[in-house]
Scaffold this motif. Structure first.
Motif, mmCIF file in Angstrom:
data_model
loop_
_atom_site.group_PDB
_atom_site.id
_atom_site.type_symbol
_atom_site.label_atom_id
_atom_site.label_comp_id
_atom_site.label_asym_id
_atom_site.label_seq_id
_atom_site.Cartn_x
_atom_site.Cartn_y
_atom_site.Cartn_z
ATOM 1 N N VAL A 157 56.753 42.077 71.041
ATOM 2 C CA VAL A 157 56.518 43.512 71.211
ATOM 3 C C VAL A 157 55.036 43.740 71.514
ATOM 4 C CG1 VAL A 157 56.528 45.747 70.026
ATOM 5 C CG2 VAL A 157 58.445 44.165 69.724
ATOM 6 N N TYR A 158 54.778 44.576 72.510
ATOM 7 C CA TYR A 158 53.416 44.978 72.853
ATOM 8 C C TYR A 158 53.150 46.318 72.186
ATOM 9 C CZ TYR A 158 49.678 47.098 75.672
ATOM 10 O OH TYR A 158 48.531 47.730 76.087
ATOM 11 N N ALA A 159 52.069 46.408 71.423
ATOM 12 C CA ALA A 159 51.647 47.678 70.818
ATOM 13 C C ALA A 159 50.129 47.750 70.940
ATOM 14 C CB ALA A 159 52.092 47.769 69.369
ATOM 15 N N ASP A 160 49.657 48.705 71.719
ATOM 16 C CA ASP A 160 48.230 48.803 71.989
ATOM 17 C C ASP A 160 47.942 50.201 72.527
ATOM 18 O OD1 ASP A 160 45.581 47.932 72.217
ATOM 19 O OD2 ASP A 160 46.040 46.325 73.633
ATOM 20 N N SER A 161 46.677 50.527 72.647
ATOM 21 C CA SER A 161 46.250 51.796 73.219
ATOM 22 C C SER A 161 45.705 51.556 74.624
ATOM 23 C CB SER A 161 45.167 52.439 72.361
ATOM 24 O OG SER A 161 44.606 53.546 73.039
ATOM 25 N N PRO A 162 46.418 51.995 75.661
ATOM 26 C CA PRO A 162 45.905 51.820 77.021
ATOM 27 C C PRO A 162 44.522 52.443 77.215
ATOM 28 C CG PRO A 162 48.204 52.398 77.094
ATOM 29 C CD PRO A 162 47.763 52.567 75.662
ATOM 30 N N VAL A 163 44.217 53.489 76.467
ATOM 31 C CA VAL A 163 42.909 54.129 76.593
ATOM 32 C C VAL A 163 41.793 53.151 76.228
ATOM 33 C CG1 VAL A 163 41.426 55.955 75.648
ATOM 34 C CG2 VAL A 163 43.777 56.471 76.292
ATOM 35 N N SER A 164 41.988 52.347 75.199
ATOM 36 C CA SER A 164 40.940 51.394 74.818
ATOM 37 C C SER A 164 40.952 50.139 75.692
ATOM 38 C CB SER A 164 41.069 51.021 73.338
ATOM 39 O OG SER A 164 42.291 50.362 73.104
ATOM 40 N N CYS A 165 41.994 49.959 76.495
ATOM 41 C CA CYS A 165 42.124 48.778 77.363
ATOM 42 C C CYS A 165 41.477 48.977 78.729
ATOM 43 C CB CYS A 165 43.602 48.449 77.575
ATOM 44 S SG CYS A 165 44.467 47.939 76.078
ATOM 45 N N ALA A 166 41.214 50.218 79.117
ATOM 46 C CA ALA A 166 40.772 50.526 80.482
ATOM 47 C C ALA A 166 39.292 50.898 80.539
ATOM 48 C CB ALA A 166 41.610 51.671 81.047
ATOM 49 N N HIS A 167 38.639 50.456 81.605
ATOM 50 C CA HIS A 167 37.252 50.822 81.893
ATOM 51 C C HIS A 167 37.106 51.078 83.383
ATOM 52 C CE1 HIS A 167 36.811 48.836 77.996
ATOM 53 N NE2 HIS A 167 35.822 49.690 77.839
ATOM 54 N N LEU A 168 36.168 51.953 83.716
ATOM 55 C CA LEU A 168 35.869 52.254 85.110
ATOM 56 C C LEU A 168 34.424 51.848 85.377
ATOM 57 C CD1 LEU A 168 37.042 55.230 87.123
ATOM 58 C CD2 LEU A 168 34.648 54.645 87.224
ATOM 59 N N LEU A 169 34.183 51.237 86.525
ATOM 60 C CA LEU A 169 32.840 50.839 86.931
ATOM 61 C C LEU A 169 32.419 51.670 88.122
ATOM 62 C CD1 LEU A 169 33.480 47.000 86.830
ATOM 63 C CD2 LEU A 169 32.399 48.377 85.063
ATOM 64 N N ASP A 170 31.149 52.092 88.113
ATOM 65 C CA ASP A 170 30.653 52.795 89.295
ATOM 66 C C ASP A 170 29.869 51.827 90.166
ATOM 67 O OD1 ASP A 170 28.041 52.624 88.306
ATOM 68 O OD2 ASP A 170 27.792 54.781 88.033
ATOM 69 N N SER A 171 29.405 52.295 91.303
ATOM 70 C CA SER A 171 28.762 51.426 92.287
ATOM 71 C C SER A 171 27.411 50.882 91.825
ATOM 72 C CB SER A 171 28.614 52.158 93.617
ATOM 73 O OG SER A 171 27.798 53.297 93.441
ATOM 74 N N THR A 172 26.834 51.445 90.769
ATOM 75 C CA THR A 172 25.570 50.929 90.244
ATOM 76 C C THR A 172 25.793 49.963 89.079
ATOM 77 O OG1 THR A 172 25.222 52.734 88.672
ATOM 78 C CG2 THR A 172 24.367 53.045 90.919
ATOM 79 N N GLY A 173 27.071 49.712 88.730
ATOM 80 C CA GLY A 173 27.372 48.782 87.650
ATOM 81 C C GLY A 173 27.561 49.435 86.291
ATOM 82 N N ARG A 174 27.426 50.763 86.231
ATOM 83 C CA ARG A 174 27.663 51.435 84.954
ATOM 84 C C ARG A 174 29.133 51.334 84.602
ATOM 85 N NH1 ARG A 174 25.006 57.230 85.907
ATOM 86 N NH2 ARG A 174 26.057 56.843 87.884
ATOM 87 N N ARG A 175 29.422 51.178 83.319
ATOM 88 C CA ARG A 175 30.781 51.010 82.817
ATOM 89 C C ARG A 175 31.131 52.210 81.943
ATOM 90 N NH1 ARG A 175 32.469 47.378 78.116
ATOM 91 N NH2 ARG A 175 34.686 47.060 78.470
ATOM 92 N N PHE A 176 32.303 52.803 82.205
ATOM 93 C CA PHE A 176 32.736 53.990 81.481
ATOM 94 C C PHE A 176 34.031 53.696 80.734
ATOM 95 C CE2 PHE A 176 30.267 55.298 85.117
ATOM 96 C CZ PHE A 176 29.405 56.240 84.590
ATOM 97 N N ALA A 177 34.072 54.060 79.467
ATOM 98 C CA ALA A 177 35.285 53.902 78.662
ATOM 99 C C ALA A 177 36.242 55.049 78.968
ATOM 100 C CB ALA A 177 34.933 53.895 77.176
ATOM 101 N N ALA A 178 37.518 54.775 78.825
ATOM 102 C CA ALA A 178 38.544 55.796 79.066
ATOM 103 C C ALA A 178 38.605 56.762 77.889
ATOM 104 C CB ALA A 178 39.896 55.142 79.289
ATOM 105 N N LEU A 179 39.163 57.940 78.171
ATOM 106 C CA LEU A 179 39.358 58.986 77.170
ATOM 107 C C LEU A 179 40.830 59.359 77.138
ATOM 108 C CD1 LEU A 179 36.495 61.300 78.453
ATOM 109 C CD2 LEU A 179 36.363 59.732 76.516
ATOM 110 N N ASN A 180 41.234 60.009 76.100
ATOM 111 C CA ASN A 180 42.604 60.506 75.991
ATOM 112 C C ASN A 180 42.617 62.004 76.300
ATOM 113 O OD1 ASN A 180 45.262 60.016 75.672
ATOM 114 N ND2 ASN A 180 45.217 59.799 73.465
ATOM 115 N N THR A 181 41.994 62.374 77.407
ATOM 116 C CA THR A 181 41.879 63.772 77.820
ATOM 117 C C THR A 181 43.007 64.113 78.789
ATOM 118 O OG1 THR A 181 39.474 63.629 77.621
ATOM 119 C CG2 THR A 181 40.357 65.452 78.926
ATOM 120 N N PRO A 182 43.858 65.073 78.453
ATOM 121 C CA PRO A 182 44.934 65.442 79.382
ATOM 122 C C PRO A 182 44.385 66.151 80.621
ATOM 123 C CG PRO A 182 45.068 66.742 77.345
ATOM 124 C CD PRO A 182 43.904 65.812 77.207
ATOM 125 N N THR A 183 44.980 65.820 81.760
ATOM 126 C CA THR A 183 44.602 66.469 83.017
ATOM 127 C C THR A 183 45.868 66.965 83.709
ATOM 128 O OG1 THR A 183 44.774 64.506 84.415
ATOM 129 C CG2 THR A 183 42.656 64.858 83.288
#
Length: 173
Positions: free
Chosen positions: A94-120
């Protein structure tokens, strides 16, 4: 080191994981979502997921314009970016985890951003914890809060709250 270079796939050993987060290697896919599936292993025996980046919404609108996400964005001239993943448990446990803590976004300058649980308005977000039996699937969005001038470069996903040795990466540029 990268394997499957032409398919936008990056798999790292533990010793290179930290380097991958600070010096991204950008591969193949285009903006909007690659549709590519990357198989990833977790830290425990039998933990395996096929992870597919299916959509990128940039900018994304907060689900509640009067809510906290909009107030935060108004204070610092930022924007929301929503990224949709499809998860399929291909492992034997069984897989049990938070996709929000598993994902990161990188910008073109190398900055790394953590995901949020913000509804859109882009679509349904993942719940705080996703639990999948072997063979089970789930699909949902994770959200990132970025400066307006940040150019999207890549999205990364790793099991075990982002701490697994296997790191999937999709290029967005």
């Amino acid at each position: 080191m990268p394997r499957g270079r032409g398919r936008g796939r990056l798999r790292l050993r533990a010793a290179l994981a930290a380097l991958a987060f600070t010096v991204p290697v950008l591969l193949g896919a285009g903006p909007g979502g690659s549709g590519e599936t990357i198989p990833l292993a977790g830290r425990e025996p039998g933990e395996r997921l096929d992870v597919t980046l299916t959509q990128v919404v940039d900018p994304a609108s907060p689900a509640d314009p009067a809510g906290p996400a909009d107030a935060a964005a108004a204070q610092v001239d930022d924007r929301l970016v929503a990224v949709r993943f499809r998860l399929e448990n291909t492992g034997s446990v069984v897989y049990a985890d938070s996709p929000v803590s598993c994902a990161h976004l990188l910008d073109s300058t190398g900055r790394r951003f953590a995901a949020l649980n913000t509804p859109t308005t882009a679509g349904a977000a993942f719940p705080d914890t996703v639990t999948l039996d072997p063979g089970g699937t789930a699909e949902g969005f994770v959200t990132f809060h970025l400066p307006d001038d940040a150019a999207l470069a890549a999205v990364q996903f790793a099991l075990n709250g982002g701490l697994a040795d296997d790191v999937g990466q999709w290029s967005l540029s």
